[in-house]
Design a protein around this motif. Structure first.
Motif, PDB file in Angstrom:
ATOM      1  N   ASN A  35     -21.921  -3.580   6.909  1.00  0.00           N
ATOM      2  CA  ASN A  35     -22.656  -2.463   7.518  1.00  0.00           C
ATOM      3  C   ASN A  35     -24.045  -2.956   7.898  1.00  0.00           C
ATOM      4  O   ASN A  35     -24.966  -2.923   7.083  1.00  0.00           O
ATOM      5  N   CYS A  38     -27.554  -1.143   7.206  1.00  0.00           N
ATOM      6  CA  CYS A  38     -28.195  -1.115   5.888  1.00  0.00           C
ATOM      7  C   CYS A  38     -28.174  -2.487   5.231  1.00  0.00           C
ATOM      8  O   CYS A  38     -28.984  -2.773   4.361  1.00  0.00           O
ATOM      9  N   ASP A  40     -25.263  -3.687   3.866  1.00  0.00           N
ATOM     10  CA  ASP A  40     -24.219  -3.679   2.841  1.00  0.00           C
ATOM     11  C   ASP A  40     -23.097  -4.647   3.219  1.00  0.00           C
ATOM     12  O   ASP A  40     -22.647  -4.686   4.359  1.00  0.00           O
ATOM     13  N   CYS A  64     -26.786  -1.374  -1.023  1.00  0.00           N
ATOM     14  CA  CYS A  64     -27.549  -0.291  -1.645  1.00  0.00           C
ATOM     15  C   CYS A  64     -26.725   0.382  -2.737  1.00  0.00           C
ATOM     16  O   CYS A  64     -25.512   0.169  -2.839  1.00  0.00           O
ATOM     17  N   SER A  67     -23.540   2.284  -1.575  1.00  0.00           N
ATOM     18  CA  SER A  67     -22.382   1.472  -1.193  1.00  0.00           C
ATOM     19  C   SER A  67     -21.703   0.883  -2.432  1.00  0.00           C
ATOM     20  O   SER A  67     -20.470   0.870  -2.520  1.00  0.00           O
ATOM     21  N   ARG A 128     -26.641   7.386   5.700  1.00  0.00           N
ATOM     22  CA  ARG A 128     -26.007   6.811   4.521  1.00  0.00           C
ATOM     23  C   ARG A 128     -24.484   6.927   4.529  1.00  0.00           C
ATOM     24  O   ARG A 128     -23.818   6.372   3.661  1.00  0.00           O
ATOM     25  N   CYS A 131     -22.754   3.673   4.541  1.00  0.00           N
ATOM     26  CA  CYS A 131     -22.880   2.995   3.243  1.00  0.00           C
ATOM     27  C   CYS A 131     -21.722   3.419   2.333  1.00  0.00           C
ATOM     28  O   CYS A 131     -21.145   2.603   1.613  1.00  0.00           O
TER      29      CYS A 131
HETATM   30 ZN    ZN Z   1     -26.261   1.020   2.318  1.00  0.00          ZN
END
Ligand code: ZN
Length: 154
Positions: A35, A38, A40, A64, A67, A128, A131
Motif C-alpha cells: 500500500n 501509507c 504498508d 501502521c 494494517s 486508512r 491499510c
Molecule cells: Zn497503513
C-alpha cells in the motif's frame, strides 16, 4: 468500557503483538501486498490441505498499527476454515469496511465477530481503509494462486 474503547483496545493489542507472525513451514501458497499511500507491506504465507482447508496462515510485513492489527486478526479468523468459509469471511469483511452491514458468518464465534467488527471504525477514515484491506486482498491473491502482487494503487 464502551464498544468504541473495546474496539480500540483490540486494534492496539493486535498492532503491538501480532498473531501468526513469521513464515510458516511447508506453505504452498503465498502473495505479497503493498500500500504505497501509507507504506504498508505484507507477505502472506498459506498452507491449504488436500480439501483446500486453511491449515496454516501466517504473515510477515511492516506498516501502521491498523494494517498489522487487521492482518493479525485476519490470520486468527481464517486459520482452520474451509476454502468456502474463508472466502465468505473475506467478502464479509471487505463489504463491511466499504460501509456495508456487520459480518454475518456461521463460521465465526461471537468473540471472533467482535474482533472483525473492531476494524469497522476504519470506514470513517477513507485514507486508512486501504491499510485495513491490504492483507485481505493479498490473502485472496494467495488463495487463488494469482501469482500477482497486490498493489492498492493499481
Ligand atoms: Zn497503513
Amino acid at each position: 468500557m464502551d464498544l468504541k474503547e473495546l474496539y480500540q483496545d483490540i486494534i492496539l493489542e493486535h498492532g503491538k503483538s501480532p498473531r501468526n507472525f513469521g513464515k510458516c513451514k511447508n506453505y504452498n501458497h503465498q502473495a505479497r501486498g503493498h500500500n504505497p499511500l501509507c507504506g504498508d507491506q505484507v507477505h502472506v504465507y498459506l498452507k491449504l490441505d488436500k480439501e483446500k482447508k486453511v491449515e496454516q496462515l501466517t504473515f510477515e510485513g511492516s506498516g501502521c498499527a491498523i494494517s498489522i492489527a487487521s492482518t493479525s486478526i485476519m490470520t486468527e479468523l481464517v486459520k482452520g476454515k474451509s476454502f468456502k468459509a474463508s472466502m465468505e469471511i473475506i467478502d464479509g469483511f471487505l463489504n463491511m469496511i466499504k460501509g456495508g452491514s456487520e459480518v454475518k458468518s456461521n463460521d465465526l464465534t461471537e468473540d471472533q465477530k467482535i474482533k472483525i467488527m473492531s476494524l469497522s471504525g476504519v470506514k470513517q477514515y477513507p485514507m486508512r481503509i486501504k491499510c485495513a484491506t491490504l492483507s485481505w486482498h493479498t490473502l485472496i491473491s494467495a488463495m487463488e494462486n494469482k501469482d500477482k502482487d497486490v498493489n492498492t494503487e493499481i
